[in-house]
Design an enzyme around this catalytic site. Structure first.
Site, short mmCIF file in Angstrom:
data_model
loop_
_atom_site.label_atom_id
_atom_site.label_comp_id
_atom_site.label_asym_id
_atom_site.label_seq_id
_atom_site.Cartn_x
_atom_site.Cartn_y
_atom_site.Cartn_z
N ASP A 104 -9.48 70.89 29.35
CA ASP A 104 -9.94 70.66 27.99
C ASP A 104 -9.60 71.89 27.14
O ASP A 104 -9.83 73.03 27.57
CB ASP A 104 -11.45 70.42 28.00
CG ASP A 104 -12.02 70.15 26.63
OD1 ASP A 104 -11.84 69.02 26.14
OD2 ASP A 104 -12.64 71.06 26.06
N GLU A 141 -4.77 70.18 27.17
CA GLU A 141 -4.62 70.14 25.72
C GLU A 141 -4.12 71.50 25.24
O GLU A 141 -4.87 72.46 25.21
CB GLU A 141 -5.96 69.81 25.06
CG GLU A 141 -6.52 68.45 25.45
CD GLU A 141 -7.90 68.19 24.85
OE1 GLU A 141 -8.13 67.06 24.38
OE2 GLU A 141 -8.73 69.12 24.85
#
Length: 595
Positions: A104, A141
């Protein structure tokens, strides 16, 4: 877990991973190291600050903890935070046997931390640790924003810094070009799949000519993206220039392509954040587009991902036309908006206005769509989407040409044959030509051929119409690769510096000599994939580019449940390729058996 405390959670998680492995599935763990819920030596949810107050979190110049991730940003540039991440990942791999990690907000972590983690994981062996570290995949990400943007706190693990790392990042270039706009723009902005220029929705997006030019630019971006988003990949652009992927602009001064190898690209059009693919299409499609048209847009977007080089990523439910009733951030919306019907009887569209939190401003746009009975999908349409996804994945698995492992292999085989100033708008034609002579011992290519060789398909959850009649024919141009290597270009931040190979001539009509290219596929010598995103039939004149090869519709599509794709034709005599409206057609040229 059956019991929220004690050992149950650990035992049940391990049992779950073991069961998935037994079924032939791999488990990817979503890890969030970029922030903590609490901070401070007395915070009820604080952990790290109770060990060494003020050490594990990143602070601003005025001494406050940065909160750009959402809350309490951690600082992996600090040695012990870096070590915590690496040690924890090894723990998960060794003790829980997970097969990969999705980071993340990976861009908020230092690249050195991610590289150290990869090295530690790659060092794991079956003999010593019960884990083959070479098969673990890392991706995340790679967004570059806030206090870490532009390497302000050190070289961070953002998209542009990951080249040559072997770590993947989500390719928003393909997502935004296909869908249109961005998650932060007006949801009515259209893209390649949703009807820009081809079927405008009436929202102000410039004149038709401006839309045509913008569509051509988006087409070039998607073409580079589905070729692995390689920074060295050459493309003949709509402007008539042959440029490499890193020279094709994306916005804000960033390049379209940033990957050195295909395993560093995760192509996708939807994920758990923002609207589902189906909801995105519903917001952007023209009112003149029927529900059937919108379902085919969903199919097209899925096929662009499924047949792309690199790592394909699908949001859970893309194959079910999944809806969250237009909720753009459903993490706290409960089962009412997040549920999926695996029986395929409904897709959860129109179950109510999404919760106000991040949706209320769009309610005036949502209401007429959610209340329209003509936009309620049928079980047959959901089944058609599922069948289409199965067919695309079957085609991907049918040939190693769809999963080329290295940049060298892609640069030697992949080209686009409807590009340049005279390209037919809304059509991408990708040609993959293998080497001439197949031998059972044909080696994998490149020094890292074994890295990322496992195909990884990830399921992750938490106006006026432009006249377009009949068929349109285009004299296709050929974007080719000259004598190129897998490396090249001056380094991007965090990558290695290498020399740049010569640019190919835009007038050349062949790739590398096929006699010098190893053959990988024993069945197919060449594959032609045509994505027709238009609302009408597309015809391309590819007589020169197909070089006399005979192409036939892929056997999976010959037996397809979609009658429309069966109308696709590739005429060996005239070189005319015909593909029905809003259809992805795959043609194959079988390898000649030498006697």
């Amino acid at each position: 877990a059956g019991q929220p405390s004690g050992s149950s959670r650990t035992l049940e998680f391990r049992g779950m991973v073991a069961a998935l492995t037994h079924l032939g599935l791999r488990t990817v763990l979503d890890v969030v190291y970029n922030h903590t819920l609490g901070s401070g030596p007395r915070g009820p949810h604080s952990v790290l600050d109770k060990i060494v107050p003020g050490y594990y979190h990143r602070r601003s110049a005025d001494g406050f903890i940065e909160n750009s991730t959402c809350c309490n940003n951690t600082a992996s540039e600090h040695y012990m935070m870096d070590r915590l991440v690496v040690d924890d990942l090894v723990h998960w791999a060794v003790d829980y046997k997970v097969d990969g990690f999705r980071f993340d907000l990976m861009g908020h972590m230092m690249l050195s931390t991610i590289i150290r983690a990869k090295q530690a994981l790659r060092a794991l062996t079956l003999e010593e640790h019960g884990v083959d570290g070479s098969k673990l995949y890392l991706y995340g990400e790679g967004w570059d924003f806030a206090e870490v943007a532009g390497n302000q706190r050190g070289v961070n693990a953002c998209q542009l810094n990951l080249a040559s790392s072997g770590v993947g990042s989500f390719n928003d270039r393909v997502r935004e070009a296909c869908n249109g706009g961005s998650p932060f723009a007006d949801p009515r902005l259209q893209g390649l799949v949703t009807g820009l220029y081809l079927q405008p929705n009436g929202y102000p997006q410039g004149s038709l000519e401006e839309q045509r030019k913008y569509l051509a630019w988006l087409t070039d971006r998607v073409s580079v993206g589905i070729a692995g988003n390689l920074r060295d990949f050459p493309i003949l652009t709509a402007d008539g220039e042959t440029v490499r992927g890193w020279e094709l602009g994306f916005g804000g001064g960033s390049p379209t392509a940033y990957a050195a190898e295909p395993e560093e690209t995760v192509n996708y059009v939807s994920a758990h954040d923002n609207e589902t693919l189906f909801d995105t299409i519903m917001l952007k499609a023209s009112r003149q587009a029927s529900l059937s048209d919108r379902c085919r847009m969903n199919h097209l977007a899925s096929s662009l991902v499924a047949l792309s080089q690199g790592i394909p990523f699908f949001h859970a439910g893309d194959e079910l036309l999944r809806s969250k009733s237009l909720d753009r951030d459903s993490y706290n919306s409960g089962d009412w908006f997040n549920k999926m019907d695996f029986g395929g009887e409904g897709n959860n569209w129109g179950v109510g206005l999404p919760i106000a939190d991040k949706n209320e401003a769009r309610w005036p746009l949502h209401k007429p769509l959610l209340c329209d009975p003509a936009l309620q999908v049928s079980g047959e349409q959901i089944q058609a989407a599922t069948s289409h996804m199965r067919e695309m994945l079957s085609i991907r698995r049918s040939s190693p040409l769809f999963t080329l492992r290295t940049a060298q292999a892609i640069l030697a085989r992949v080209s686009f044959v409807n590009c340049g100033p005279s390209a037919l708008p809304g059509v991408i034609a990708m040609l993959i030509v293998d080497g001439e002579n197949f031998e059972e011992s044909s080696p994998a290519e490149g020094p890292n051929a074994s890295v990322g060789s496992q195909e990884t398909v990830v399921l992750n959850d938490s106006g006026e119409s432009k006249p377009s009649e009949g068929s349109t024919r285009s004299q296709g141009l050929y974007s080719t690769v000259g004598d190129v290597t897998s490396k090249g270009l001056e380094s991007l931040p965090g990558s290695q510096t290498t020399s740049s190979p010569p640019m190919p001539s835009s007038s050349s009509s062949s790739m590398l000599s096929l006699s010098s290219v190893p053959a990988l596929d024993s069945t197919f010598q060449a594959v032609l994939v045509v994505f027709n995103l238009r609302a009408d039939k597309a015809e391309l004149n590819l007589e020169t580019q197909l070089a006399g090869r005979q192409f036939h519709l892929h056997p999976v599509q010959v037996a397809s449940t979609d009658d429309r794709v069966k109308e696709s034709v590739c005429d060996a005599v005239s070189g005319i390729v015909s593909v029905p409206a809003r259809t992805t057609s795959v043609f194959v040229s079988k390898r000649k058996i030498s006697m």
